[in-house]
Design an enzyme around this catalytic site. Structure first.
Site, PDB file in Angstrom:
ATOM      1  N   SER A 111       0.827  -1.220   0.000  1.00 39.01           N
ATOM      2  CA  SER A 111       0.000   0.000   0.000  1.00 39.01           C
ATOM      3  C   SER A 111       0.857   1.264   0.000  1.00 39.01           C
ATOM      4  O   SER A 111       0.565   2.215  -0.718  1.00 39.01           O
ATOM      5  CB  SER A 111      -0.897   0.052   1.248  1.00 39.01           C
ATOM      6  OG  SER A 111      -1.861  -0.971   1.237  1.00 39.01           O
ATOM      7  N   GLU A 158       2.605  -1.037  14.520  1.00 38.64           N
ATOM      8  CA  GLU A 158       3.195   0.257  14.204  1.00 38.64           C
ATOM      9  C   GLU A 158       4.083   0.783  15.324  1.00 38.64           C
ATOM     10  O   GLU A 158       5.091   1.450  15.062  1.00 38.64           O
ATOM     11  CB  GLU A 158       2.082   1.261  13.869  1.00 38.64           C
ATOM     12  CG  GLU A 158       1.300   0.949  12.582  1.00 38.64           C
ATOM     13  CD  GLU A 158       0.210  -0.107  12.755  1.00 38.64           C
ATOM     14  OE1 GLU A 158      -0.051  -0.508  13.913  1.00 38.64           O
ATOM     15  OE2 GLU A 158      -0.366  -0.554  11.746  1.00 38.64           O
ATOM     16  N   PHE A 172      -2.453   5.169  10.914  1.00 36.66           N
ATOM     17  CA  PHE A 172      -1.936   4.066  11.725  1.00 36.66           C
ATOM     18  C   PHE A 172      -0.514   4.384  12.191  1.00 36.66           C
ATOM     19  O   PHE A 172      -0.124   4.041  13.307  1.00 36.66           O
ATOM     20  CB  PHE A 172      -1.987   2.746  10.952  1.00 36.66           C
ATOM     21  CG  PHE A 172      -3.380   2.393  10.518  1.00 36.66           C
ATOM     22  CD1 PHE A 172      -4.461   2.638  11.362  1.00 36.66           C
ATOM     23  CD2 PHE A 172      -3.634   1.837   9.270  1.00 36.66           C
ATOM     24  CE1 PHE A 172      -5.758   2.334  10.973  1.00 36.66           C
ATOM     25  CE2 PHE A 172      -4.928   1.528   8.873  1.00 36.66           C
ATOM     26  CZ  PHE A 172      -5.988   1.772   9.718  1.00 36.66           C
ATOM     27  N   HIS A 208      -2.308   7.017   2.298  1.00 38.44           N
ATOM     28  CA  HIS A 208      -3.741   7.022   2.604  1.00 38.44           C
ATOM     29  C   HIS A 208      -4.134   8.244   3.424  1.00 38.44           C
ATOM     30  O   HIS A 208      -4.898   8.165   4.383  1.00 38.44           O
ATOM     31  CB  HIS A 208      -4.147   5.739   3.350  1.00 38.44           C
ATOM     32  CG  HIS A 208      -4.100   4.546   2.464  1.00 38.44           C
ATOM     33  ND1 HIS A 208      -2.946   4.118   1.872  1.00 38.44           N
ATOM     34  CD2 HIS A 208      -5.067   3.697   2.047  1.00 38.44           C
ATOM     35  CE1 HIS A 208      -3.192   3.060   1.136  1.00 38.44           C
ATOM     36  NE2 HIS A 208      -4.464   2.788   1.202  1.00 38.44           N
ATOM     37  N   ASP A 254     -12.883   2.841   1.432  1.00 36.96           N
ATOM     38  CA  ASP A 254     -12.468   2.149   2.661  1.00 36.96           C
ATOM     39  C   ASP A 254     -12.996   2.849   3.914  1.00 36.96           C
ATOM     40  O   ASP A 254     -13.142   2.232   4.966  1.00 36.96           O
ATOM     41  CB  ASP A 254     -10.942   2.033   2.729  1.00 36.96           C
ATOM     42  CG  ASP A 254     -10.442   0.816   1.954  1.00 36.96           C
ATOM     43  OD1 ASP A 254     -11.255  -0.085   1.663  1.00 36.96           O
ATOM     44  OD2 ASP A 254      -9.247   0.773   1.637  1.00 36.96           O
ATOM     45  N   GLN A 267      -9.701   4.311   7.863  1.00 39.96           N
ATOM     46  CA  GLN A 267      -8.416   4.238   7.162  1.00 39.96           C
ATOM     47  C   GLN A 267      -7.913   5.620   6.710  1.00 39.96           C
ATOM     48  O   GLN A 267      -6.836   5.719   6.122  1.00 39.96           O
ATOM     49  CB  GLN A 267      -8.511   3.345   5.909  1.00 39.96           C
ATOM     50  CG  GLN A 267      -9.339   2.081   6.091  1.00 39.96           C
ATOM     51  CD  GLN A 267      -8.665   1.017   6.930  1.00 39.96           C
ATOM     52  OE1 GLN A 267      -7.559   0.591   6.618  1.00 39.96           O
ATOM     53  NE2 GLN A 267      -9.308   0.602   8.008  1.00 39.96           N
ATOM     54  N   ARG A 292      -3.326   8.308  -2.062  1.00 41.25           N
ATOM     55  CA  ARG A 292      -3.666   7.111  -2.810  1.00 41.25           C
ATOM     56  C   ARG A 292      -4.150   7.399  -4.238  1.00 41.25           C
ATOM     57  O   ARG A 292      -3.830   6.641  -5.154  1.00 41.25           O
ATOM     58  CB  ARG A 292      -4.763   6.377  -2.035  1.00 41.25           C
ATOM     59  CG  ARG A 292      -5.082   4.999  -2.504  1.00 41.25           C
ATOM     60  CD  ARG A 292      -5.838   4.278  -1.382  1.00 41.25           C
ATOM     61  NE  ARG A 292      -6.266   2.965  -1.802  1.00 41.25           N
ATOM     62  CZ  ARG A 292      -7.406   2.726  -2.442  1.00 41.25           C
ATOM     63  NH1 ARG A 292      -8.210   3.716  -2.751  1.00 41.25           N
ATOM     64  NH2 ARG A 292      -7.727   1.489  -2.776  1.00 41.25           N
TER      65      ARG A 292
HETATM   66  C1  LIG Z   1      -3.682  -0.703  12.687  1.00 42.22           C
HETATM   67  C2  LIG Z   1      -3.828  -1.167  11.288  1.00 42.22           C
HETATM   68  N1  LIG Z   1      -2.721  -1.331  10.532  1.00 42.22           N
HETATM   69  C3  LIG Z   1      -2.838  -1.704   9.240  1.00 42.22           C
HETATM   70  C4  LIG Z   1      -4.069  -1.947   8.676  1.00 42.22           C
HETATM   71  C5  LIG Z   1      -4.196  -2.329   7.213  1.00 42.22           C
HETATM   72  N2  LIG Z   1      -4.713  -3.707   7.043  1.00 42.22           N
HETATM   73  C6  LIG Z   1      -6.000  -3.968   6.748  1.00 42.22           C
HETATM   74  S1  LIG Z   1      -6.323  -5.621   6.624  1.00 42.22           S
HETATM   75  C7  LIG Z   1      -4.702  -6.006   6.981  1.00 42.22           C
HETATM   76  C8  LIG Z   1      -4.266  -7.433   7.030  1.00 42.22           C
HETATM   77  C9  LIG Z   1      -4.907  -8.169   8.147  1.00 42.22           C
HETATM   78  O1  LIG Z   1      -4.444  -9.471   8.196  1.00 42.22           O
HETATM   79  P1  LIG Z   1      -5.231 -10.563   9.032  1.00 42.22           P
HETATM   80  O2  LIG Z   1      -5.444 -10.055  10.405  1.00 42.22           O
HETATM   81  O3  LIG Z   1      -4.534 -11.849   8.893  1.00 42.22           O
HETATM   82  O4  LIG Z   1      -6.663 -10.568   8.367  1.00 42.22           O
HETATM   83  P2  LIG Z   1      -7.233 -11.466   7.174  1.00 42.22           P
HETATM   84  O5  LIG Z   1      -7.617 -10.492   6.140  1.00 42.22           O
HETATM   85  O6  LIG Z   1      -6.188 -12.415   6.750  1.00 42.22           O
HETATM   86  O7  LIG Z   1      -8.380 -12.125   7.786  1.00 42.22           O
HETATM   87  C10 LIG Z   1      -3.953  -4.851   7.172  1.00 42.22           C
HETATM   88  C11 LIG Z   1      -2.528  -4.824   7.493  1.00 42.22           C
HETATM   89  C12 LIG Z   1      -5.192  -1.757   9.504  1.00 42.22           C
HETATM   90  N3  LIG Z   1      -6.436  -1.944   9.038  1.00 42.22           N
HETATM   91  N4  LIG Z   1      -5.033  -1.387  10.799  1.00 42.22           N
END
Ligand SMILES: Cc1ncc(C[n+]2csc(CCOP(=O)(O)OP(=O)(O)O)c2C)c(N)n1
Ligand SMILES: Cc1ncc(C[n+]2csc(CCOP(=O)(O)OP(=O)(O)O)c2C)c(N)n1
Ligand SMILES: [Mg+2]
Ligand SMILES: [Mg+2]
Lengths: 326, 304, 326, 304
Positions: free
Chosen positions: C43, C64, C89, C115, C123, C127, C173
């Site tokens: 991203s 983070e 974030f 973002h 989103d 976000q 973005r």
């Molecule tokens: C604090 C934070 N950091 C980054 C993100 C961006 N983000 C959205 S979904 C995601 C991946 C999540 O992975 P997982 O918990 O394994 O969920 P899955 O989609 O695999 O179920 C990220 C990093 C976020 N939403 N919140």
């Protein structure tokens, strides 16, 4: 902090103590109040509540992010949840938690930050909350209270729980002068005028209200009469009082124990420049952290004394005269 | 309580100790050093009128071993020497322990110690790396030092350096999620030049860990489950401390955690008497100081 | 975001892409650059660097706070460390880590937040980084860069690494119009004047620079000539350019894709009210989160269109005339 | 993979299921529901042109079991009913899975589903509790939901209510330290009305957990060391899911973690083909949607 001695102000208890006592009182009156601590209840004074109502007091350890989430969940389930820590640990370590879990859903969570400003002294900059007002006011729909003394902190604590929605209340560690010794007018969003004058307005919050009163006294001896506003609610700002001050006194000085960036002065300047441009001079920390040291020595070194307000006032009045004459 | 898992031959220990730029001291000398530095910790905080003597005392044996026991390669004349071993005091409120050790090692004039917490003094209430040689990290907000130490450890890898990084955290400090984030990441990168020491003094700010955060237990299992090599020792037994610090250097491909069982103000009456939080964040009054110093002298056989 | 089409601006790549490419280039030139990711490299576009220099790229997972600590430690060991995530974030989940481990010790850490703003669209608010400028500028000694287009983002990325000390760079973005198609002047702390005019000055950053140029065009047709400043460095603010604008044009409008609290407008208002009070009208998000939706529709609903700048400009000019005449 | 530790008698399961305000469905009906909701997840995200179908699909069996398997006591006509069980979607980007379940349960008109992510629609990209009945928490910033769920669980204790709180977190989400803070605190307070489900789909945003954060392993040992009762199941096996959700209700004095082994888009070609991140955050193109729906129909015996 013994500001305003020569104008008869007496030293009262620290605002954190007043908060702690009021919270305990309220806890007795309202069973819906619950408190979440980040293992600093003896510093923030939520301990008073905790000892009185252990079933409604949750110490989640040194984990501010989780503290906010737990408080938000309690509020989601219908409680009036309060979470407290040192101002900077609360707002700095849990900023995004406050945003996502409290501010965005507008949950009824009350936040209290102790150890604000540099007047905590010897513990030094890592423990000083000098950006908490900027952080707290950045949240949409938030209410941000910065009371000046113990009696108004007590009133602020009550007002906070009467208000439906997120509130941040800033408290401090040192003893501070009593500003309100009888009746304590405290309406959220409504500045208290403590003194009138036609030459300029000093708008202050927290500890700096006593400094402002002392400065006004000094200025008066020079023939400069200052209006003094206790801007205990930094958000929502009492814009009408600010605009009135601009219109009626033509010059403004702000004073806060906080970074100038994002603080009271910046909020006042924005209102004034949009609605009635006049000189606004700001007293506060200019782009710097402080250091360890004796509280009073620090206030001197970093320009937060009554004398600094006096000088800013002279500059502001000068600037107004330049404009009036030009 | 000693259960260092990789005991070393005497020879190897001697060789390791020789790595240091500072002359390494015998166990007896180290005990003497602990005695001296403990005194100083109490004296300077009492003089300053604020600070965290008990939090400093619980860590002083470990810090003494690191700086003077031949564990860390460091050189007070070259505090920025790229190949130096690093010590990160994550529980920054134990700054007095760090300051007395740095002064003893020669990083600065010991006269400065008496300026602790005064305006203008580089000996701030919490460590400020910009103002005092030998301080590797500015700390004071709990939970951050282990990540910082990990950054140093990873830098060594990039640069092909072989220095080691030591990081001291509090038991209460391990409430902070960032500690576990760092733990997980250190395991991901198999950093074996990173050693954390948990100052397991069983008290946090408002009370005993047992009461404030029993969820911290079982601590050894937690760190193991996070992929660390864990050793548990008596943090006031100098031989045990040295042995553990030597032993972990032999661990390959894993960060190491030394759980050091300690006490806040061990054997010193004013602290021992407090079962609320063992005088967290409170300096001794001049009278208490006298009592505590007498107790200390007795413990270290200094009674005249 | 197709602002400025009628004045000939062409849509360019998103600023996050320009950043990602420049970072990769710099990574080739300077072995001391290391990058820490919070598992969003695809991203933020630090992935380009990560794929080229895997040994200097550390993905610490969705964490983070730890990301900042690791970056700070790398900087402590002599590296130029960059850490990136979504703007909110990054600054919201690691505010205190940035304060304690980066800003206070002034370590050479570069922070990049993607973002930003509400133009990320669907989103939604969780976000959207709409408070990142307020947070980043609150740190003493920080440099905060908000470039307007891809070429200046490239230049900003280079400038950031030439600067010794902590920097926050804000990227976005959506595709944004190219403002600088030939030479890209980019000096930290020095605003770029893109257009001159004597009736007011529009001071903008990021995406709103293109909107400001379009607004200036519209205003010109009404006989109002606006100076336009690209304030790519929000901190340290180019106070001289701001004061000059106040003095020479007598009215100011600011425009930013950010909350008004603690943003560019507030910084400009503070400078102007202290040094040369004139009307300052601010365009930005007023005390509200946005919602999910089409980016352009959101910009319309929340008042971030060229037309909103035009209206603010009319009000500001009106206010100036009221003062001049009064 | 099923190893629910407290298997129940058939009778007890039936009794438990009857607690719900919503008529509970048979295992066969639940499979049918999963099929329907999976379709909808893919359709509405493709229509919206953005969103996280694969992250929603991996969780849909668990969510279906919770809302329709007689696990949760809830009532679409009284979304604020104080005694309701709560479901907190901590991994907020799986909002489509929550929305289709809420629509199916009758919290709102299913016609709204096609407005996903449109300006003005209460079906935002991430859940907004202020705009949509049945949404218990506003989420989207990862790591926060478990603390929020814990707050609800503690409120039940204060109020003497017996409701249960369920919280779904991602495996990648468990990188966040706040998850471990909440885990520790839940253990401190012995909250047994809190059940977390870890959607162990083995992928995070930029790649497999194995690569991005192997430090998450071993996941079961971690939660045990944090004081939780842990059950590991196949999260796409409805019987196993139900059995685990029933079983954990019998646990006393401990929060429970169900590690649900799942896949992002299990058995659906467009997702199965992607071994980078199983199309994280990418809706299917109309062509891919056709393929995926055909695969889904086949899996659920819907081929005409
Ligand atoms: C604090 C934070 N950091 C980054 C993100 C961006 N983000 C959205 S979904 C995601 C991946 C999540 O992975 P997982 O918990 O394994 O969920 P899955 O989609 O695999 O179920 C990220 C990093 C976020 N939403 N919140
Ligand atoms: C983020 C943060 N929250 C709160 C504090 C206040 N505080 C200072 S010391 C301390 C207790 C630390 O306990 P522990 O880690 O066990 O250290 P000890 O003094 O026992 O060695 C607390 C809560 C802090 N410094 N940082
Ligand atoms: Mg401790
Ligand atoms: Mg996953």
């Amino acid at each position: 902090m013994e500001f305003g001695k020569e104008i008869g102000l007496k030293l009262g208890p620290p605002t954190r103590n007043a908060f702690g006592e009021a919270l305990k009182e309220l806890g007795g009156e309202n069973q819906q109040i619950v408190v979440v601590d980040g293992d600093v209840g003896n510093s923030t004074r939520t301990q008073y509540f905790g000892e009185a109502y252990p079933d409604r007091f949750f110490n989640v350890g040194i984990a501010e992010s989780n503290m906010i989430g737990v408080a938000a969940g309690l509020a989601g389930a219908g409680k009036q949840a309060l979470a407290a820590s040192f101002a900077i640990f609360l707002l700095g370590n849990a900023y995004d938690q406050i945003r996502m879990s409290v501010a965005f859903p507008r949950l009824d969570v009350k936040l209290v930050g102790s150890h604000s400003g540099i007047s905590i002294g010897e513990d030094g900059p890592s423990q000083m909350g000098i950006e908490d007002i900027a952080l707290a006011t950045s949240f949409p729909h938030f209410t941000v209270l910065v009371p000046a003394d113990a009696p108004s902190t007590r009133a602020a604590t009550r007002a906070m729980f009467s208000h439906d929605g997120p509130v941040y209340l800033r408290t401090g560690r040192p003893k501070v002068p009593i500003i309100y010794d009888g009746d304590v007018p405290f309406e959220i969003g409504r500045a208290n005028q403590l003194r009138d004058g036609g030459d300029l307005t000093i708008i202050a919050c927290g500890l700096m209200v006593a400094a402002a009163l002392e400065a006004a006294h000094t200025l008066s001896a020079e023939g400069v009469e200052a209006r003094v506003l206790d801007m205990h609610t930094v958000k929502p700002l009492d814009e009408e009082a600010v605009v009135r001050a601009a219109r009626e006194t033509g010059a403004i000085v702000t004073a806060e124990e906080h970074l100038l960036q994002g603080g009271l002065g910046a909020a006042v300047a924005r209102t004034v420049s949009e609605r009635h441009p006049v000189p606004v001079h700001t007293v506060g920390l200019e782009n710097t952290y402080a250091e360890s040291g004796d509280p009073l020595a620090l206030l001197k070194k970093y320009g937060l004394m009554p004398e600094d307000i006096v000088q800013a006032a002279r500059r502001a009045v000068e600037a107004r005269r330049g404009r009036d004459g030009g | 309580m000693l259960c260092a898992e990789l005991p070393l031959e005497e020879d190897q220990m001697t060789i390791n100790r020789m790595k240091t730029g500072v002359k390494s001291r015998s166990v007896e000398e180290l005990r003497e050093t602990v005695w001296k530095l403990s005194r100083q910790i109490m004296e300077i905080t009492t003089e300053a009128g604020s600070g965290h003597p008990s939090s400093s005392l619980s860590a002083i044996d470990v810090i003494t071993a690191l700086y003077f026991g031949g564990i860390m390669r460091h050189d007070p004349d070259r505090p920025q020497w790229p190949a130096r071993d690093r010590f990160i005091l994550s529980k920054g409120h134990a700054a007095p322990a760090l300051y007395v050790a740095l002064a003893e090692a020669g990083y600065f004039n010991p006269d400065l110690l008496s300026t602790l917490r005064e305006l203008g003094s580089p000996l701030e209430g919490h460590p400020n790396m910009r103002r005092l040689a030998g301080v590797e990290a500015s700390t004071g907000s709990l939970g951050q030092g282990l990540s910082f130490a990990l950054g140093h450890a990873l830098a060594a890898r990039i640069d092909g350096e072989r220095y080691r990084v030591y990081c001291l955290i509090g038991d209460g400090e391990a409430d902070q999620g960032q500690i576990w984030e760092a733990a997980m990441t250190a395991a991901k990168y198999d950093v074996d030049n990173l050693t954390a020491i948990l100052d397991y003094n069983e008290y946090q700010q408002t009370g005993p860990v047992e009461k404030v955060m029993p969820g911290l237990f079982p601590i050894v299992e937690k760190w193991r489950a996070f992929g660390w090599h864990v050793v548990e020792i008596d943090g006031h037994n100098m031989e045990a401390v040295l042995e553990a610090l030597e032993a972990v250097q032999q661990v390959n491909g894993q960060p190491q955690m030394i759980v050091a069982h300690t006490k806040k103000g061990k054997g010193l009456d004013p602290f021992e008497e407090d079962d609320v939080n063992r005088m967290h964040g409170e300096p001794l009054s001049p009278e208490q100081l006298e009592v505590a110093l007498a107790d200390l002298n007795e413990m270290y056989g200094k009674v005249k």
